[in-house]
Every structure is written in structure tokens, then in C-alpha cells.
Design a protein around this motif. Sequence first.
Motif, PDB file in Angstrom:
ATOM      1  N   PHE A 280      -6.420   4.834   2.134  1.00 49.09           N
ATOM      2  CA  PHE A 280      -5.098   5.211   2.631  1.00 49.09           C
ATOM      3  C   PHE A 280      -4.175   5.805   1.567  1.00 49.09           C
ATOM      4  O   PHE A 280      -3.069   6.236   1.880  1.00 49.09           O
ATOM      5  N   GLY A 281      -4.603   5.792   0.311  1.00 49.70           N
ATOM      6  CA  GLY A 281      -3.816   6.437  -0.738  1.00 49.70           C
ATOM      7  C   GLY A 281      -2.762   5.576  -1.379  1.00 49.70           C
ATOM      8  O   GLY A 281      -2.026   6.038  -2.260  1.00 49.70           O
ATOM      9  N   ALA A 282      -2.659   4.297  -0.988  1.00 53.68           N
ATOM     10  CA  ALA A 282      -1.688   3.374  -1.572  1.00 53.68           C
ATOM     11  C   ALA A 282      -2.162   1.948  -1.323  1.00 53.68           C
ATOM     12  O   ALA A 282      -2.870   1.691  -0.343  1.00 53.68           O
ATOM     13  N   PRO A 283      -1.797   0.987  -2.183  1.00 57.66           N
ATOM     14  CA  PRO A 283      -2.170  -0.414  -1.953  1.00 57.66           C
ATOM     15  C   PRO A 283      -1.582  -0.913  -0.627  1.00 57.66           C
ATOM     16  O   PRO A 283      -0.595  -0.353  -0.131  1.00 57.66           O
ATOM     17  N   PRO A 284      -2.160  -1.970  -0.055  1.00 59.04           N
ATOM     18  CA  PRO A 284      -1.728  -2.427   1.271  1.00 59.04           C
ATOM     19  C   PRO A 284      -0.233  -2.698   1.400  1.00 59.04           C
ATOM     20  O   PRO A 284       0.391  -2.256   2.364  1.00 59.04           O
ATOM     21  N   SER A 285       0.355  -3.416   0.434  1.00 58.95           N
ATOM     22  CA  SER A 285       1.780  -3.772   0.551  1.00 58.95           C
ATOM     23  C   SER A 285       2.660  -2.536   0.556  1.00 58.95           C
ATOM     24  O   SER A 285       3.586  -2.405   1.368  1.00 58.95           O
ATOM     25  N   ARG A 286       2.380  -1.587  -0.350  1.00 53.92           N
ATOM     26  CA  ARG A 286       3.205  -0.385  -0.416  1.00 53.92           C
ATOM     27  C   ARG A 286       3.006   0.496   0.823  1.00 53.92           C
ATOM     28  O   ARG A 286       3.951   1.039   1.377  1.00 53.92           O
ATOM     29  N   ASP A 287       1.756   0.616   1.253  1.00 54.68           N
ATOM     30  CA  ASP A 287       1.447   1.454   2.413  1.00 54.68           C
ATOM     31  C   ASP A 287       2.161   0.949   3.655  1.00 54.68           C
ATOM     32  O   ASP A 287       2.797   1.721   4.385  1.00 54.68           O
ATOM     33  N   THR A 288       2.072  -0.346   3.929  1.00 54.34           N
ATOM     34  CA  THR A 288       2.702  -0.891   5.137  1.00 54.34           C
ATOM     35  C   THR A 288       4.223  -0.866   5.034  1.00 54.34           C
ATOM     36  O   THR A 288       4.913  -0.678   6.038  1.00 54.34           O
ATOM     37  N   LYS A 289       4.750  -1.019   3.821  1.00 48.58           N
ATOM     38  CA  LYS A 289       6.199  -0.935   3.639  1.00 48.58           C
ATOM     39  C   LYS A 289       6.702   0.461   3.973  1.00 48.58           C
ATOM     40  O   LYS A 289       7.774   0.634   4.575  1.00 48.58           O
ATOM     41  N   GLN A 290       5.906   1.486   3.608  1.00 46.63           N
ATOM     42  CA  GLN A 290       6.280   2.865   3.909  1.00 46.63           C
ATOM     43  C   GLN A 290       6.178   3.181   5.398  1.00 46.63           C
ATOM     44  O   GLN A 290       6.965   3.952   5.945  1.00 46.63           O
TER      45      GLN A 290
END
Length: 298
Positions: A280-290
Motif C-alpha cells: 500500500f506504500g505506507a505502514p498500516p498506522s499511517r495508511d489508515t490515518k490518511q
Amino acid sequence: MSAPLAAAMLRYTQRQTAQSPYATAIDGVLILRSDHPTPPSYRLASPAMCIVAQGAKWATFGGSQLEYRAGQALVVGVEAPSLGRVFEARPDEPCLVLIVELDLGELRSVVEQMPRPPVAASQRARGVLVTDFDGPLADCALRLVRLLDTPEAVATIAPLIRREMSYWLLAGPHGGEVARFALADSPSQRVMNAIRSLRQRYAAPIHVDELASVAQLSRSAFHRQFKALTSLTPVQYQKQLRLLEARRLMLSQAIGVEAAAFAVGYESASQFSREYARMFGAPPSRDTKQLRPALEAG
């Protein structure tokens, strides 16, 4: 024919108060509208015709990228993880896509009634393809969208138009490929039975021999045909399925990264985070926050 279809779809979307994608009064028919190019997004594709009336999209299955634009359709015959993006769209000429779910049982019924049914394609036929969308197929799509103006006629007429679409899809230049993943006893259909088994048990360790047994194929033949259909190996398919489900859980249920990792079958949260970021191009926490603000906005 794409211009009249685009005009009909544009009129429909302009009347809607919700945001795209638009569920219609016809079961299994959606309309997508994008006024701007979109970032790439992952989803689990299901059997469907994705008809572009205006604009352009691409979709990637495994390592294979398919581009389709106005007057063309992406035909998906197998459930598989995919990455897609609208790359041609602007406010005065939005990308408009009509999605019509494919009923494989109905395709099978139509094949059985055709006086000259299509010859099933080779054993390594792909589960996705791009075809020109013109002639009788385009006429059916236009009538289907115009039918939305008379909701009282939908229940009677929509099933007839959809069955006609199945006929013209099978009678067209890619009829053999479509027939292959629709026919009940074809190797492709048996591989699709194994895919359903894998989807139901995606969190459990994968055993390719068991899946090959479901498909009634040798291990090597199963592996070849699985990759031909999905552009992924069984292990890659399971990994992407797990990561898509973990993302859904974190967004819809607000569960933590570690809980999501274990829920979808990972034994190591750190391995999960690495593979998630790779996909997804980003770690889970950052991705879901975005993603969460857009989700909460509908």
C-alpha cells in the motif's frame, strides 16, 4: 455509441445527491463518476463488465496492467485482487464507467441455448481481458441506463437486457475466453472453485495440494492455470487477500495493527507491517490515518 451512453450516464449522475459509486435500481449495476484522476487503489475484483463511456482507466492484476478507455470494457471473470486508477478525467468531461456484474450461471445457461456456442479458449486463458464495446453490446448498455428513468419497468425488463448482454458477450470476438470461465466443468471453473475455497480460509496456512485437489488438477497444472487466470501465484493471491482484509478491518472496525495482523493469519506483526507497506506504500498506522477522513466523509 459511447457518446449517447456517456450523455445518459451524465444525466443520471447529475440527479444524484450521494457520491460515486452510485448504486442503481438495477441489481448488480453501478455507475462510477470521477471528475479528476484518482490515486491508485486496491480492491478485490469480482466477475463484471466495466464499461468506459468517457475517460480512461487502468487496472493491474498481478504484474499485468490493462488500459481501457471510452468505447472499451474490462471484462473480469474471476475474483482477484487488483489495483486500479482513473487517469483521464476532468470536471467538464468526467470519467464515466458502467459496471455490470456478471452472473456466471446465466452465462452458462446462455451458452447451452446458443445454436453455435463459442469454442472454449485454451487452458491458459486469462481471467481478465479488454474488449471493444460497440454494436449490440453498446446498445444494451445504453438501454440499461435509460431504463433507470422508468423504475417501474426495471424488474421486468432489466433481466432481459442483462441476458441479452450475456449473449452478445459470448457471441463476440472474446466469446471463447468468456465461455471458458463460465462453463461448469472447464478447468478454469474448477480453479475458480479452488479460489473460493482459498477465500473462505484465507487466514489459514495455504496448502497448494489441497487446492489442486479441489480443482481436480495436478499440482503443476493447477499452479499454471491459477496464475494464468489471476496473474498471481496462490501464495501471492492469499497474501494480497490478507492485506486487503486487514486494511478493511482497521478502517471499518478501528482495530489495532497487531490485532488486524493476527486476525488475517499473520504470526508476526512486524512481517505484516513490512508486507503491508510494500503493497500500500505506507505502514498500516499511517495508511489508515490518511484514509479515515475520506471514509468518514462518505
